[in-house]
Design an enzyme around this catalytic site. Structure first.
Site, PDB file in Angstrom:
ATOM      1  N   ASP A   1      37.202  36.878  43.315  1.00 40.39           N
ATOM      2  CA  ASP A   1      36.892  37.934  42.349  1.00 40.39           C
ATOM      3  C   ASP A   1      37.631  37.848  41.020  1.00 40.39           C
ATOM      4  O   ASP A   1      37.143  38.382  40.031  1.00 40.39           O
ATOM      5  CB  ASP A   1      37.149  39.310  42.979  1.00 40.39           C
ATOM      6  CG  ASP A   1      36.326  40.402  42.318  1.00 40.39           C
ATOM      7  OD1 ASP A   1      35.337  40.087  41.660  1.00 40.39           O
ATOM      8  OD2 ASP A   1      36.675  41.586  42.461  1.00 40.39           O
TER       9      ASP A   1
ATOM     10  N   HIS B   1      43.891  42.058  41.195  1.00 40.66           N
ATOM     11  CA  HIS B   1      43.065  41.652  40.059  1.00 40.66           C
ATOM     12  C   HIS B   1      42.354  42.816  39.392  1.00 40.66           C
ATOM     13  O   HIS B   1      41.693  42.622  38.362  1.00 40.66           O
ATOM     14  CB  HIS B   1      42.052  40.581  40.496  1.00 40.66           C
ATOM     15  CG  HIS B   1      41.156  41.005  41.610  1.00 40.66           C
ATOM     16  ND1 HIS B   1      41.494  40.822  42.931  1.00 40.66           N
ATOM     17  CD2 HIS B   1      39.954  41.586  41.624  1.00 40.66           C
ATOM     18  CE1 HIS B   1      40.522  41.273  43.707  1.00 40.66           C
ATOM     19  NE2 HIS B   1      39.563  41.752  42.931  1.00 40.66           N
TER      20      HIS B   1
END
Length: 965
Positions: A161, A406
Site C-alpha cells: 500500500d 503509511h
C-alpha cells in the site's frame, strides 16, 4: 507448488490489507497542545476501529477476520492465508484462549498461516526515518519470534500500500534477512515499460556502499496492487457474483468464470518472466466472512484445473509469497538490476503522489521529536540498568511504532485520526517522563523533581518564566560531544549561567519575537529569551545553573534597519539592504562564497471544481495549476539583534509568513527558523507553501536527496534512470522526499540543507533548491481520505500555524559530508532538556558520560536499549557512504568491551539488523543480475571477538550480556 514444469502455476495468495483508510469516531476529549502540534480533538485511532468494528464508522472488524479465517483454514488443509501487521495480530492474540493459541501455532508451523513483513505496522517509505523503521520492525518481529519461533519469522517483505518505495527500505529489508520484497504501487510509465520488458520482477541493489549481495533484494511488483483480478471479488463487500455450479439453475456461470479466469491468467503470464504467476485475492477489510472467499476459491481451483484434461496449461493452487518466491529462485534465471528508487509515484499523467511528502508538517515534526525522546529513554534505561528490573516502555514504543504507518506520519489520514496519533505520542511521552526522571535520578544521585517543557519551540516554559534560580539538565543521546544552543523563555533582563564546573558561560537576553507571541496565543508569559550554548558529553548529561540577577542591562536592543551582514568565525551572511533578503553566504574557513537569495512562495492548488477531468491537490497528490508560484512578498520587513551569543535577522514577509535568520557563535550552520500559517483561504484558493533557495552554483539539473535519512541519491530534473520519462507535471513530477537533507553542488561549492522533519522538494531551476513547508487545501484528491487537507485546531481555528528549521551549510563537495552527516544526526537526536527548580543537592552528580570515550566521527550509536534483565541490544552504524569523505569513509574498528562507563560487557553475540536471528545463522536466497555474474559476498574478519569493524554504511547489531560496573 507447481505440478509439472510445462504448466502455468497460478499461486493464489489470500491477504488482508489493514489500515488503508481512516474513519471518524465520536470519542471526544480535550488535550493540551504538545510541541506546537495542537491536539484539540481526540478520537479512537484507525487501529482501534479496524480491530473492534464500529458500524457507526466503518464495518471493518479485524478481530472477526482472524476468527473467520482460522475457522476456514481448519476446514481444508490446502487453504492458505498471509498476515502482515503485527499490531493487529497482537491485539487479537491477547484475547484468545490457550487452546485457540495452540491451534494458531499449529497453522503457523504447517505454513498455512504465514506472516509476511511482520513489522508492528506496514510503514510509510517516504516520510519515515530509518531509525524509527528499524525499531518498529524489531518490535513486531520480536513478538512473532518469541510467540512462534522460527516458523513465525517472515521471509518476505510486503508493502502493498505505500505510495512509492525507498531504496533504504530495500536495504534494511535485505539486512533483516528477507528473501524478497513485494509491493503494488509504482509509476504508471515505469509499470508499462516493465510489463513490455517482463521486468516486473527484478533484483534491487539498494546500496552503493555495501558489498553485494548484502543489500540486494529480489523485488516483485504485484499485478493488481492488493486487489483481486476484475470480476473475482467474493467478499460480502463485493459486487461480483459467486460461482454458481448447479447446472440445473438458470444462472449457472462456471463456464463463464473459467473462461474469464484463463484469459486473465494467460494475459498476466505475458508480462512476467517465469511460468509462475501470482494473484492476490482480497482487499481492504475483507475475509470477515472468510467462507465466502474460500468456498468460491475452492470451486475456482477445481473447475480451472479440470480444464487441464482439455489441454489447458493453467494449474491453480493455494500458495503464499514465500512459496512463490522459492519457485522463482528455482527457475535459476537472471534478473534486471535496479539501483535507484521508486520515487516519485504517479498513477496517471497528472496524478503525482508527492504532496504527502509534506502533508501535516506539524505531525511530521512531532513524530521526529517523539523518536528522539524515545531514543533518549532507551539509552537512559540501558545505562542505569538494574539487574532483574525491566522498565516498561511499551506505551512509548507502541505509539512510535504505529506512527510509522503509511497513513500516519505520511499525513494521509483524516484530521481526527491525525489528532489521535498525536495524542498517542503525547500520552506515551507523558508516561515515560517518569521513567526518564527515575533513570536520571539513578545516574545523578538526585531525586529532585524534574520538569519537562515540551513547548520551548514557541517560548513556553512556566518554570523558567517564573523561577529566579533553576538548573538545566542537558541529556545528549549521541555518542560524541556536542555544542547546542539553548533558548529559554524568561521575564528577567539579566541572568548568570554556570556550567557543571562552576564556570560562567556567556549568555544573552533577547526579546521574544512578535511572531512567537502570536503563535503562543496566551499560552506563555515570557517577554524575553535567555540564550546560551551548552556543551554536553557523549551519551550523557551535563548540568547548567541559571540565576536571575537583580540588576543588569536590559535585553539586547532591536534594530529595525537590515544589517549588511552577520557573521561568526565560521560563516558570513550578507543581506540586501533594499529588500531585506539574503544575498550571499560565505564559509570563512574554506574561503568560499556563493550568491544566495531565499524567499517564500505558494503554488495555487488545482481544485477540480470546474472540471471533473482536473485532478485536485490533496493529502496524497500535489497538483499545482501553474508552474509559476506566487511570491508572497518581494521584500521583507526586518529587525536585527546582534549579541555575543547569537545574531538574528527577523524577517516578516506577510501576516502569515515570517522567519528568523540566525547564527550562533559556535555554529557552522546557518539557521532559518520559519513560521507559516494560518495559510489564508478567504480567496477560495488552496495553497502549497514553499521556500526557495536560489544560488550561483552550477547544478546542470542535478540535485541530491537522502533516502530515509541514510544514503543520498542523485536526482535530475525531468529524468528517471529507469525509463524515458514523458514529463506531464514539471513541478510535482520533480518533487522527491527529503527526510533529513538535500543538497546542490558543482565542482567547487556544495550547499546542503538539513531539515527538521520529512518534507518534499526539488530543484526546478539550475542552482535552485525548493522545499515545501505547509499545505492547506480545499478539495479531496479522491485517493481515500475523503476530506480536504485543511488543518485547524481549537487554538488555531482559522488554520494551523507551523514552525520549523532549516540548517544551511556551505562546504567543498569533497568534505561536505563531514559537516552534514553529524549535523543531521544532531537534529534527529537532539538533546533532551529537563529542569529543576531552586538549588540542587550538594552531592548531585552534575555531569555524566555513559561512554569511556567518544566514538569516532564516522560511527553512530544507533541503538542502545535494554533487551532483558542482563543484556542490552546495541547497533553500531558507519554513517558515511563510500567515497563521500576522504577522512571518514574508511573502515573503523570499535572495541565493545571499552564502550560503556557503567556497563561491563561479559559476552557478545551478533544478530541481523532486526535482531530476530543470529547473524551466523542468517541465510538468504541469492539472485543473479542480468548485467554480471552472481556476486560473491566478501567476508571481513574482525580483529577479535570484542573488536568489530564497520565499513561505510554498515550497521551491525549485537546482543551484549552486561553487568553494572
Amino acid at each position: 507448488m507447481a505440478a509439472g514444469s510445462q504448466q502455468l502455476a497460478v499461486g493464489l495468495l489470500f491477504l488482508l490489507l489493514s489500515g488503508a483508510l481512516s474513519f471518524p469516531l465520536g470519542h471526544e476529549t480535550e488535550q493540551p497542545a504538545t510541541c506546537g502540534y495542537e491536539v484539540s480533538r481526540v478520537y479512537i485511532s484507525q487501529f482501534d476501529v479496524f480491530h473492534v468494528d464500529r458500524n457507526d464508522i466503518q464495518h471493518a472488524g479485524v478481530q472477526y477476520i482472524l476468527d473467520s479465517v482460522v475457522d476456514q483454514l481448519l476446514k481444508n488443509p490446502d487453504r492458505r492465508f498471509i498476515y502482515v501487521e503485527t499490531a493487529f495480530f497482537y491485539r487479537w492474540w491477547k484475547q484468545q484462549s490457550s487452546s485457540m493459541q495452540q491451534t494458531v501455532k499449529q497453522l503457523v508451523n504447517e505454513g498455512r498461516l504465514e506472516f509476511v513483513n511482520g513489522g508492528w505496522c506496514m510503514s510509510d517509505e517516504a516520510t519515515t526515518h530509518y531509525s524509527a523503521v528499524i525499531d518498529q520492525m524489531t518490535m513486531g518481529l520480536r513478538f512473532l519470534n518469541e510467540t512462534f519461533g522460527a516458523c513465525g519469522r517472515p521471509r518476505v517483505a510486503w508493502h502493498i500500500d505505500p505510495f512509492g518505495h525507498a531504496r533504504e527500505h530495500a536495504s534494511m529489508f535485505a539486512q533483516m534477512g528477507y528473501d524478497g520484497f513485494f509491493f503494488g504501487r509504482l509509476d504508471y510509465q515505469d509499470r508499462d515499460r516493465r510489463m513490455k520488458a517482463k521486468e516486473q520482477e527484478l533484483l534491487w541493489r539498494a546500496s552503493e556502499s555495501l558489498t553485494p549481495p548484502v543489500a540486494d533484494l529480489f523485488t516483485g511488483i504485484l499485478p493488481n496492487g492488493y486487489n483481486p483480478p476484475p470480476g473475482f471479488c467474493w467478499d460480502q463487500s463485493c459486487d461480483d457474483p459467486p460461482i454458481r455450479d448447479d447446472p440445473d439453475l438458470e444462472d449457472y456461470n462456471v463456464d463463464d468464470v473459467v473462461t474469464r479466469f484463463l484469459a486473465i491468467a494467460n494475459h498476466q503470464s505475458l508480462v512476467y518472466k517465469t511460468n509462475h504467476i501470482i494473484m492476490t485475492m482480497g482487499s481492504d477489510f475483507q475475509y470477515e466472512n472468510a467462507n465466502l472467499w474460500y468456498k468460491n476459491l475452492d470451486k475456482l481451483i477445481h473447475y480451472v484445473n479440470a480444464q487441464q484434461a482439455n489441454g489447458a496449461k493453467v494449474n491453480v493452487l493455494y500458495s503464499t509469497p514465500s512459496c512463490y518466491l522459492q519457485e522463482l529462485h528455482r527457475a535459476n534465471l537472471t534478473w534486471a538490476l535496479k539501483t535507484d528508487d521508486f520515487f516519485p509515484y504517479a498513477d496517471d499523467a497528472h496524478d503525482f503522489w508527492t504532496g504527502y511528502f509534506t502533508s501535516r508538517p506539524a505531525l511530521k515534526r512531532y513524530e521526529r521529536i517523539s523518536n528522539s525522546n524515545l531514543q533518549v529513554l532507551d539509552v537512559d534505561r540501558a545505562l542505569s540498568i538494574i539487574l532483574g528490573q525491566l522498565f516498561d516502555l511499551i506505551l512509548c514504543e507502541k505509539a512510535m511504532a504505529v506512527a510509522q504507518h503509511h497513513d500516519a506520519v505520511s499525513g494521509t489520514e483524516k484530521q481526527h485520526v491525525a489528532n489521535d496519533y498525536a495524542r498517542r505520542l503525547a500520552n506515551g511521552w507523558q508516561h515515560c517522563q517518569a521513567l526518564v526522571s527515575n533513570s536520571l535520578a539513578a545516574l545523578s544521585g538526585s531525586s529532585a523533581k524534574r520538569i519537562y517543557c515540551d513547548n520551548l519551540n514557541i517560548s513556553v516554559c512556566p518554570l523558567t518564566e517564573s523561577s529566579k534560580k533553576f538548573s538545566v539538565n542537558v541529556y545528549n543521546p549521541l555518542a560524541r560531544p556536542i555544542t547546542w544552543p539553548v533558548r529559554l523563555p524568561v521575564n528577567g533582563t539579566a541572568y548568570v549561567v554556570s556550567d557543571a564546573n562552576g564556570k560562567t558561560v556567556d549568555c544573552q537576553v533577547v526579546p521574544v519575537s512578535a511572531a512567537t507571541r502570536e503563535v503562543r496565543r496566551n499560552r506563555g508569559s515570557a517577554v524575553n529569551e535567555l540564550v546560551f550554548e551548552v556543551q554536553a558529553p557523549p551519551l550523557g548529561f551535563t548540568t547548567y545553573s541559571v540565576s536571575l540577577l537583580k540588576d543588569g542591562p536590559p535585553p539586547a536592543s532591536t534594530k529595525h534597519r537590515t544589517p549588511t551582514a552577520i557573521q561568526n568565525k565560521f560563516l558570513r551572511v550578507t543581506f540586501d539592504p533594499d529588500t531585506g533578503l539574503l544575498s550571499s553566504l560565505s564559509n570563512l574557513e574554506t574561503k568560499q562564497t556563493i550568491k544566495l537569495t531565499q524567499n517564500f512562495f505558494w503554488y495555487n492548488a488545482s481544485d477540480g471544481n470546474n472540471s471533473e477531468s482536473i485532478q485536485p491537490s490533496g493529502a496524497y497528490i500535489f497538483r499545482p495549476n501553474s508552474s509559476t508560484p506566487f511570491i508572497i512578498s518581494k521584500t521583507a520587513k526586518t529587525e536585527s539583534i546582534l549579541t555575543s551569543a547569537v545574531q538574528e535577522v527577523r524577517q516578516w514577509f506577510s501576516p502569515w509568513v515570517s522567519q528568523v535568520v540566525r547564527l550562533y557563535t559556535e555554529s557552522r550552520a546557518l539557521e532559518l527558523e520559519w513560521t507559516v500559517g494560518p495559510v489564508p483561504i478567504d480567496d477560495d484558493l488552496g495553497k502549497e507553501v514553499i521556500t526557495r533557495l536560489d544560488t550561483s552554483i552550477e547544478t546542470s539539473q542535478y540535485f541530491y536527496t537522502d533516502s530515509n535519512g541514510r544514503e543520498v541519491l542523485q536526482r535530475k530534473t525531468d529524468f528517471r534512470p529507469t525509463w524515458n520519462l514523458k514529463q506531464s507535471e514539471p513541478i510535482a513530477g520533480n518533487y522527491y522526499p527529503i527526510n533529513s537533507r538535500a543538497f546542490i553542488k558543482d565542482d567547487n561549492d556544495q550547499l546542503t540543507v538539513v531539515t527538521d522533519r520529512s518534507q518534499g522538494g526539488g530543484s526546478i531551476y539550475n542552482g535552485s533548491l525548493e522545499i515545501m513547508l505547509h499545505r492547506r487545501l480545499l478539495y479531496d484528491d479522491v485517493r481515500g481520505v475523503a476530506e480536504p487537507l485543511n488543518e485547524t485546531s481549537k487554538i488555531f481555528p482559522e488554520g494551523l500555524v507551523v514552525r520549523g528549521r532549516l540548517l544551511l551549510s556551505l562546504d567543498r563537495p569533497q568534505s561536505a559530508a563531514d559537516a552534514h552527516r553529524p549535523l543531521a544526526q544532531e537534529v534527529v537526536l537532539q538533546p533532551l532538556l529537563t529542569f529543576t527548580d531552586g538549588d540542587l543537592h550538594p552531592n548531585t552528580q552534575l555531569e555524566f558520560s555513559g561512554l569511556q570515550a567518544a566514538l569516532p566521527p564516522a560511527v553512530h550509536l544507533l541503538t542502545l536499549t535494554q533487551w532483558d534483565k542482563d543484556s542490552v541490544l546495541v547497533r553500531l552504524e558507519h554513517q558515511f557512504q563510500s567515497g563521500e569523505s576522504k577522512v571518514n569513509s574508511q573502515p573503523v574498528t570499535i572495541n565493545l568491551q571499552k564502550l560503556f562507563s557503567t556497563l561491563e560487557v561479559l559476552g557478545v553475540s551478533e544478530l541481523n539488523l532486526s535482531a530476530n536471528q543470529w547473524k551466523d545463522e542468517m541465510t538468504r536466497l541469492q539472485w543473479t543480475p542480468q548485467t554480471e555474474e552472481r556476486p560473491l559476498l566478501k567476508t571481513f574478519e574482525d580483529p577479535s571477538v570484542w573488536e568489530v569493524t564497520l565499513r561505510p554504511m554498515e550497521i551491525r547489531t549485537f546482543l551484549l550480556r552486561v553487568s553494572l560496573r
